[in-house]
Design an enzyme around this catalytic site. Structure first.
Site, short mmCIF file in Angstrom:
data_model
loop_
_atom_site.label_atom_id
_atom_site.label_comp_id
_atom_site.label_asym_id
_atom_site.label_seq_id
_atom_site.Cartn_x
_atom_site.Cartn_y
_atom_site.Cartn_z
N CYS A 55 -12.42 -15.63 2.24
CA CYS A 55 -12.20 -14.38 1.74
C CYS A 55 -13.53 -14.26 0.86
O CYS A 55 -14.63 -14.58 1.01
CB CYS A 55 -10.90 -14.00 0.75
SG CYS A 55 -10.98 -15.48 -0.86
N HIS B 190 5.67 -36.36 -18.52
CA HIS B 190 6.43 -35.50 -17.75
C HIS B 190 6.66 -36.19 -16.38
O HIS B 190 5.81 -36.45 -15.63
CB HIS B 190 5.47 -34.16 -17.33
CG HIS B 190 6.37 -33.15 -16.83
ND1 HIS B 190 6.85 -33.21 -15.43
CD2 HIS B 190 6.88 -31.81 -17.35
CE1 HIS B 190 7.34 -32.05 -15.21
NE2 HIS B 190 7.41 -31.19 -16.30
#
Length: 611
Positions: free
Chosen positions: A26, A533
């Protein structure tokens, strides 16, 4: 400049030609479809000179290289068979949502240059006619207008080609289906009546020029039909019989059902956005303006292109006007960094990213070169873009042609005066915040300065953080979660645990304990805020396979057991167990030094925090 060396390095680091199913690009990104993402060396790519960032999103492996992406893409296609046509059946499929996004993105990617160029040409014509330099009745105007309008008017044809290519069908049959909706005999029916019939079946006539959704539906159905026809028709007859039957079946179905349905879907989306704008243009504009930066950051922004183009085909896009504030706020940030920076390299980076943003609306270099480096600036852009988006939303500003939001595309929006005020405030606001508040962390600079005040005194103070887990060490940027990998939560390291026990990494207090038990925060006695985490997206397990051994507010000693978890059960449920260990108050430290071990035992030294 030659990009051959960069192209070779990128191909090698994504796993080689054999690991690439297909590649498109892109405005700033090489969008790879990889057979196995694990074979790509993301960390090495991130550090490659010429690469701004690496993003995994929408099933794609996106390498952000900036405005010279077309040159790099060209070199890659010279040395490897990895172009868009190289797609193979062994691509990983991914989720339905990711696959839909990928189809939309890859269908529009080849058209972005033509759409942006034509949009800017239409904006230029607006300036010339407003200034009285060109008559709207002159032959010159009509010729240039035709050049600017063509790609939009015949968009169903171009989309038919790119979409069919992406879906593995005959692209020229896909283009023919789109062309049938614009063929003069068919459009002539619309001039004579609002309806007709096909073998006795009523047909509601509609104008399909510049439309998006009808051709998306039609060509998607055609791709399925083509595969079916190839299974039942003898190979010797397929060359003419498959296209003939496909066109004869899909075109009537499109004008009878797919087309009206697609138009109504587009109208419904437009009506919903108009409704939200009417109810609260300020709120809608603020949300869109603030959120666009994050969509761009993860490469998801092209997924909204069909909605924007459909709105433009029906009188203008308020959504486009709202989001336009974000790129200008990012450009303002680049100016602010340029004005505030003392370091020559940072000053150069600010100036070099400002120019393409202002002139062409390409802001990825700012996103990855400045905002991800100086994370406090993210809030500046969000605030400035929200204000600019709210102004455009409040006054009902619309984009009337497709053009990347920039200083040069101002005539693409109406009312132009309101739009200038909106993006001007977004631009100036972000620049002023960067200049007045600074873009580097103040606490970090103060700490470094304080450490050098008194001769004979220690220049640094260190705090040792031990490993809460036993397992293999991974760099944080290798974590399959953009929030952790980008260090948006703070710096740290990741561990691939082999034992399902989490131990306290320092003396301190349990400051955070998620009810699900998958994440726990410790504030050490020295002030370090440590987040552990366990796993990626494991919050969705809702506490299954996690057993906390402490409560929030408990005081713990280094090495105390905090949480137990079942590694195998979590894996069986489809979740990764990679565990980031993050220092969430990173800004308070001069440096965070990671262990150089590849494997580590719980309670061994993991991080050294330097004040």
């Amino acid at each position: 400049m030659s990009y051959n060396g960069l192209a070779k390095d990128i191909v090698r680091l994504v796993g080689g030609e054999q690991n690439v199913s297909s590649l498109v690009h892109c405005a700033t990104r090489l969008r790879f479809k990889l057979k196995d993402h694990a074979k790509a060396d993301k960390a090495a790519l991130q550090n490659l000179n010429g690469v701004l960032s690496v993003v995994e999103s929408g099933g794609q492996f996106q390498v952000v290289v900036g405005s010279h992406v077309a040159d790099v893409y060209k070199e890659i296609t010279k040395i490897a068979n990895v172009g868009a046509a190289a797609a193979s059946s062994d691509e990983p499929k991914g989720s339905i949502g990711a696959r839909i996004f990928e189809v939309i993105s890859r269908s529009f990617s080849p058209l972005l240059g033509a759409l942006a160029g034509a949009g800017m040409l239409k904006a230029l014509l607006t300036i010339l006619t407003m200034a009285g330099l060109l008559s709207a009745k002159s032959g010159t105007y009509f010729i240039l207008s035709a050049a600017g309008n063509a790609v939009f008017y015949f968009l169903p044809i171009f989309l038919g080609i790119t979409l069919a290519t992406k879906l593995g069908a005959n692209p020229y049959v896909g283009g023919t289906i789109g062309a049938a909706l614009l063929e003069p005999n068919f459009t002539g029916l619309l001039a004579a009546a609002k309806s007709t019939d096909f073998i006795g079946i009523p047909v509601i006539l509609m104008d399909y020029s510049s439309s998006v959704f009808p051709v998306f539906i039609a060509v998607s159905i055609y791709a399925v039909l083509e595969k079916f026809l190839k299974k039942i028709i003898h190979k010797d007859l397929q060359m003419f019989l498959v296209p003939m039957l496909s066109i004869a079946i899909i075109v009537p179905l499109t004008v009878i059902a797919f087309g009206p349905f697609g138009v109504n879907v587009g109208n419904a989306i437009g009506a919903a956005i108009d409704f939200l704008s009417t109810k609260s243009g300020i709120l809608t504009g603020a949300v869109v303006g603030a959120g666009w930066t994050f969509l761009t950051l993860f490469g998801l922004h092209w997924g909204l292109v069909p909605i924007l183009l459909d709105q433009l085909a029906h009188g203008g896009s308020p959504l486009f006007a709202m989001l336009a504030a974000a790129p200008l706020a990012q450009a303002g940030l680049a100016l602010g960094v340029f004005l505030r920076a003392k370091d020559k390299n940072v000053k150069t980076l600010g100036a070099s990213t400002l120019v393409p943003a202002l002139l062409s609306g390409v802001t990825e270099p700012i996103l990855y070169g400045l905002m991800m480096r100086y994370k406090r600036t993210i809030s500046y852009v969000i605030i400035a873009a929200a204000v600019g988006g709210a102004i455009n939303g409040m006054f009902g500003t619309k984009a009337v042609v497709y053009a990347f939001p920039s200083a040069l595309s101002i005539p693409a929006f109406a009312p132009m005066g309101i739009h200038i005020i909106a993006i001007g405030i977004a631009f100036a606001g972000a620049a002023l915040m960067a200049v007045l508040l600074g873009f580097e962390d103040k606490k970090q600079k103060e700490v470094v300065s304080d450490n050098k005040v008194e001769a004979g005194q220690p220049l640094v103070k260190k705090e040792a953080i031990v490993s809460p887990l036993t397992g293999a060490i991974k760099a944080l940027n290798e974590v399959d979660d953009q929030v952790f990998a980008s260090e948006a939560m703070g710096k740290g390291i990741a561990i691939e645990p082999t034992v399902g026990k989490v131990f306290a990494p320092a003396d301190g207090v349990v400051s955070i304990l998620f009810p699900t038990g998958h994440a726990i925060g410790i504030t050490s006695e020295e002030g370090a805020e440590i987040l552990i985490h366990v796993g990626i997206d494991t919050v969705q397990l809702e506490g299954k396979y996690f057993s906390p051994k402490v409560q929030q507010g408990d005081r713990v000693k280094k090495g105390d057991l905090l949480v137990e978890f079942d590694i195998e059960k979590i894996k069986e449920a489809g979740y990764q167990i990679t565990t980031p260990v993050i220092i969430t108050n990173t800004s308070q430290y001069h440096e965070i030094v990671e262990t150089n071990q590849q494997r580590i035992e719980a309670k061994e030294g993991l991080l050294t925090l330097v004040i």
